[in-house]
Design an enzyme around this catalytic site. Structure first.
Site: not given
Ligand code: UT7
Length: 354
Positions: A123, A276, A306
């Site tokens: 990105c 970004h 994104n």
């Molecule tokens: O362009 C550059 C590349 N990308 C980025 O910059 C993205 C960087 N990362 C992020 O923005 C964040 O890590 C995310 C938005 C992807 C995830 O947010 P988070 O607060 O870190 O959530 P998490 O991965 O810790 O997940 C928390 C919970 C999990 O459930 P459990 O294990 O706590 O039960 C996930 O399974 O949220 C769950 N989860 C979702 N729930 C509902 C993950 N995706 C989703 C979803 N809807 N879409």
């Protein structure tokens, strides 16, 4: 070159003389996604700030979106396509592995004599492409370079994976990079004639130890395409969101500090910060660390998600349309993503709107 001037652009003054953007008309809301995925509007908005994204119609590839944005940027610069010496396309969703997506963009835009190549830097790609274009112009290799960030990320997303499918969108943005001495009055935006617009410098960096955190595992020489790779869904993007999040919140402030120091500017001098658009929480965290007031930060991640390499030129085009870029403004662009990679660019906006 002394180490102090490393990263600040030397040679002929370089400026942006045209901007363009293209977004598919089809809007997909968070509620739409929750019909097929175990997710909700509330989760997506709270964790990312995204409300909706655009998705390109079937049959359209990244070059098709890129061409639309590039044509607008050329018209904006008042430049004939044959005056462009190079076309550089930044993308994580190229039309094909070979040839370069830029070859099709150049041909469709009528840049028939131009060299064309792609930049693959996650990105951060648009900022890397801008650095390559600016360097070519500053060094006297070319007078005008077309830089395009174009994505149809919907094609490389695993629509069964809620942890990535909700984050991304399709779109394209473009900028014409020109030697100040080669600009002239007469384009719709007035070009940069007599303006103060200058690209001042860059900070480009990477950390390949995080290469596996954001990747498409199969389809290249490491894991060639086979029935098994298709069955294992390895041709789709995979991300360790947590690691990428940690990396992004750290490097944005560090890279911003470096490019400001290289160009002899301070954080307080920044009039508009264009990061970004990965996630509103990453942007808010970085802005807090940097100490930039909220009103000097441009965001549109809520409407487009994104869009990877397209996000920064899309923001610039919208910011100018909203009157948030004035002559003499100091603008900080900041990309980060797969590689892992980051790229910052500091520039001064010009008289002609660019
Ligand atoms: O362009 C550059 C590349 N990308 C980025 O910059 C993205 C960087 N990362 C992020 O923005 C964040 O890590 C995310 C938005 C992807 C995830 O947010 P988070 O607060 O870190 O959530 P998490 O991965 O810790 O997940 C928390 C919970 C999990 O459930 P459990 O294990 O706590 O039960 C996930 O399974 O949220 C769950 N989860 C979702 N729930 C509902 C993950 N995706 C989703 C979803 N809807 N879409």
């Amino acid at each position: 070159m002394s180490s102090q001037s490393l990263g600040s652009l030397s040679g002929r003054p370089v400026t942006i003389t045209g901007l363009g953007a293209y977004l598919p008309s089809r809007v997909i809301t968070n509620d739409d996604l929750s019909q097929t995925l175990d997710t909700s509007d509330e989760w997506i908005r709270q964790r990312t700030g995204i409300r909706e994204r655009r998705i390109a119609d079937p049959g359209l590839a990244s070059s098709d979106l890129g061409v639309m944005a590039a044509r607008s940027a050329l018209a904006d610069a008042g430049l004939a396509p044959e005056e462009v010496g190079l076309v550089v396309t930044a993308t994580i969703s190229p039309d094909q592995l070979m040839p370069a997506t830029a070859a099709r963009v150049a041909y469709q835009c009528g840049c028939l004599a131009a060299g064309a190549y792609d930049v693959s830097a996650g990105c951060s790609g648009f900022v890397f492409a801008l650095a390559m274009a600016s360097s070519a112009v500053a060094a006297g290799l070319e007078d005008h370079v077309l830089v395009v960030g174009a994505e149809t990320i919907s094609r490389i997303l695993d629509w069964e994976d809620r942890s990535t499918a909700v984050l991304f969108g399709d779109g394209a943005g473009a900028a014409v990079v020109s030697a100040v001495e080669a600009t002239r009055q007469g384009g719709p935006s007035g070009g940069d004639a007599g303006g103060s617009g200058r690209i001042l410098g860059f900070d480009l960096g990477g950390d390949g130890s995080g290469a596996d955190y954001l990747q498409i595992p199969a389809g290249g020489s490491r894991l060639p395409a086979s029935c098994a790779t298709v069955q294992a869904r390895q041709h789709y993007m995979q991300m360790n969101g947590h690691e990428v999040y940690r990396f992004a919140t750290r490097v944005v402030a560090e890279s911003a500090a470096r490019v400001l120091a290289r160009c002899g500017r301070r954080t307080e001098d920044i009039d508009l910060f264009v990061p970004h658009q990965a996630n509103l929480r990453i942007i808010e965290g970085a802005v807090k660390k940097l100490g930039i007031p909220e009103e000097r930060v441009f965001t549109n991640v809520d409407r487009y998600g994104n869009t990877s390499c397209a996000s920064i030129p899309l923001c610039l085009t919208e910011a100018r349309a909203e009157g948030r870029l004035r002559p003499g403004d100091l603008v900080l662009l900041m990309g980060f993503g797969a590689g892992l990679s980051w790229g910052a660019c500091l520039l001064e906006w010009g008289e002609g709107g660019v």
